[in-house]
Design an enzyme around this catalytic site. Structure first.
Site, short mmCIF file in Angstrom:
data_model
loop_
_atom_site.label_atom_id
_atom_site.label_comp_id
_atom_site.label_asym_id
_atom_site.label_seq_id
_atom_site.Cartn_x
_atom_site.Cartn_y
_atom_site.Cartn_z
N THR A 72 0.97 -1.23 -0.16
CA THR A 72 0.23 -0.08 0.19
C THR A 72 1.04 1.21 0.15
OG1 THR A 72 -1.97 -1.22 1.08
CG2 THR A 72 -1.76 1.32 1.35
N CYS A 79 -20.62 -9.31 0.60
CA CYS A 79 -20.64 -9.68 2.06
C CYS A 79 -19.06 -9.79 2.67
CB CYS A 79 -21.29 -10.82 2.46
SG CYS A 79 -23.11 -10.73 2.07
#
Lengths: 386, 130
Positions: free
Chosen positions: A70, A324
């Protein structure tokens, strides 16, 4: 436990952990200090840098240590945007990048007046280099395309895109988190200016990664502080993790061929067995240009999280691109970009294999999953029970 | 993330399946959003001649919470009078499950709506009969 989620993270290799240990305890020294033990810590960092460079066919001075994939992606993209914003405000990326690229682009769009082109992909997840070429404007300062997709494993034509970037004198960043340590990488051959990698995706520790920056390429740092990493990434170096990353690179280089051939056999076997045993499933990703460890399928008429829970009851760890599991109501942006209808994308399952997996585990998984699907389909209003 | 109670309902769903010749069917949710519930009811009468939910079944496409909330709503409604069943809320479902993760609250709402839709469907059918 059967762990089939190596694209999420891998277990730290015991040899890596062993090598890291002493840098936490007896060799705790700050590498910036003047005394002998500190100089040894400094040396350990430089040794690790050489190993990372070797894995990527780069020079050690082209490697910057970061906290992971990241940060590497943020540094390359924001760092380039900051430096070049007066030259141009256009960046080209794709719809299927990791959020550590997509959300950085959205940040620049929202806060720095950047324009982002999100290139579509074909049904296999491939970016067309021609599309890259056509998207270039005189304001384009950066192209960012991933080496391989984390969800479906499709391997992008980085070398061709690199050539286009070079011809047009545009910087090219490649998020290589899913390929580093898995397949051979030569940053020279790929013509990339930035390349991100993360240690924990190939049996190294979490919280450490690296950014390759081609010699001569400049960017503005996103962190400010001390002189570490030539001031490009300040902060006291995470010596144990850096040593661990170096060791992981060394092991990966040695094992890459064996890993590839072994995991491909297992992955192909899993794919074959599941196709034989479960009707109405599709495979996502490119048939050939795909990471050898990744199998992403959509099981029609069932929802992904339900399958994951049942797999978990059986001790099998996998992942899904269903809404989900993504923490939102939308299914995976990658699967949608392939043109898969949302209701089918909700039924996705990703198995990503790794070094420790065995044929026994694959056979167990292929035994268990069809029963789970049958049970859930019985419950589904869309499954016609004839 | 999920309570043991929810896992139990997910693993062993109560009243799962369909009722052929149901008196009312409630179809709620949207496959695009990843959750669909169909609730079937069979209506009878009790000793006081009140209409009761004699039998109830569900079919669900969805996540763990969607399956568990479907199971719970059928358990809560079974045997109740229509009036009582209509008063069941999503909070009643959440209470039985000993809580739901915030992102899954919509599943409990879907269950409540599914039951209400089935009852409405029953009433509509009664109207056309008379």
């Amino acid at each position: 436990m059967i762990y089939l989620d190596h694209n999420a993270t891998t277990p730290c290799d015991p040899a890596v952990f062993e090598e890291m240990k002493k840098w936490f305890t007896e060799m705790f020294f700050n590498p910036s200090s003047i005394y002998t033990p500190s100089q040894q810590a400094r040396q350990a960092i430089e040794d690790a840098r050489k190993k990372v460079a070797k894995l990527l066919d780069a020079s050690p001075e082209e490697i910057i240590f970061t906290s992971g994939g990241t940060e590497s992606n943020n540094t390359a993209i924001i760092g380039t945007a900051y430096l070049k914003k007066n030259k141009g405000n256009h960046i080209i990326t794709s719809l299927i990048e990791h959020h550590a690229v997509l959300n950085v682009c959205k940040f620049l769009e929202k806060n720095m007046g950047f324009q982002i082109t999100y290139l579509p992909v074909d049904k296999y997840g491939l970016v067309d280099p021609d599309d890259v070429k056509k998207a270039i404007t005189d304001k384009t300062i950066l192209i960012s395309i991933m080496a391989a997709n984390n969800e479906i494993g499709t391997i992008e034509p980085i070398e061709e895109i690199g050539k286009i970037a070079k011809e047009n004198n545009i910087l090219f960043h490649c998020d290589g988190v899913q390929v580093a340590g898995k397949i051979p990488v030569s940053v020279k051959k790929l013509n990339v200016d930035f390349f991100s990698l993360s240690a924990h995706k190939f049996y190294g520790p979490k919280g450490i990664g690296a950014l390759y920056v081609r010699k001569g390429v400049k960017f503005r740092p996103i962190l400010y502080g001390g002189h570490q990493e030539k001031g490009l990434r300040p902060g006291t170096e995470n010596v144990p993790a850096i040593v661990g990353l170096g060791k992981a690179c060394e092991i990966a280089e040695k094992n890459m061929e064996d890993d590839a051939s072994k995991e491909k056999v297992l992955r192909d076997k899993l794919e074959k067995l599941l196709f034989e045993r479960i009707p109405e499933i599709i495979v996502n990703g490119h048939p050939e240009k795909r990471l050898y460890n990744t199998l992403n399928i959509c099981v029609k008429y069932v929802e992904g999280e339900s399958m994951l829970l049942h797999l978990d009851f059986e001790g099998i760890c996998a992942s899904s691109g269903s809404a989900c599991t993504s923490g939102s109501l939308e299914p995976s942006h990658v699967l949608l970009a392939l043109g898969i209808p949302p209701e089918v994308a909700h039924g996705s399952l990703r198995f990503s294999l790794g070094r420790p997996n065995t044929m026994e585990e694959i056979e167990k998984t292929a035994d268990v999953l069809p029963k789970i699907v049958e049970k859930l389909r019985k419950m589904s209003p869309f499954w016609d029970k004839k | 993330m999920y309570s043991q109670k929810l896992i139990d309902h997910f693993k062993n769903p109560r009243n799962m399946g369909r009722i052929e010749n149901a008196d009312g069917i409630g179809k709620v949710g949207n496959p695009v959003c990843g959750d669909v519930m169909w609730i079937y009811i069979k209506v009878g009468k009790n000793e006081n001649n009140q209409e009761i939910i004699e039998d109830i079944k569900f079919e669900t496409f969805g996540c763990g919470a969607a399956v568990a909330t479907s199971s719970v709503i059928t358990e809560l409604a079974k045997g109740k009078t229509i009036e009582e069943a209509e008063k069941i809320t999503n909070q009643d479902v959440i209470d039985v499950l000993e809580g739901l993760p915030p992102l899954k609250k919509h599943c409990s709402l879907l269950a409540e709506q599914g039951l209400k839709a089935a009852i409405n469907d029953y009433r509509e059918r009664q109207k056309t009969k008379t």
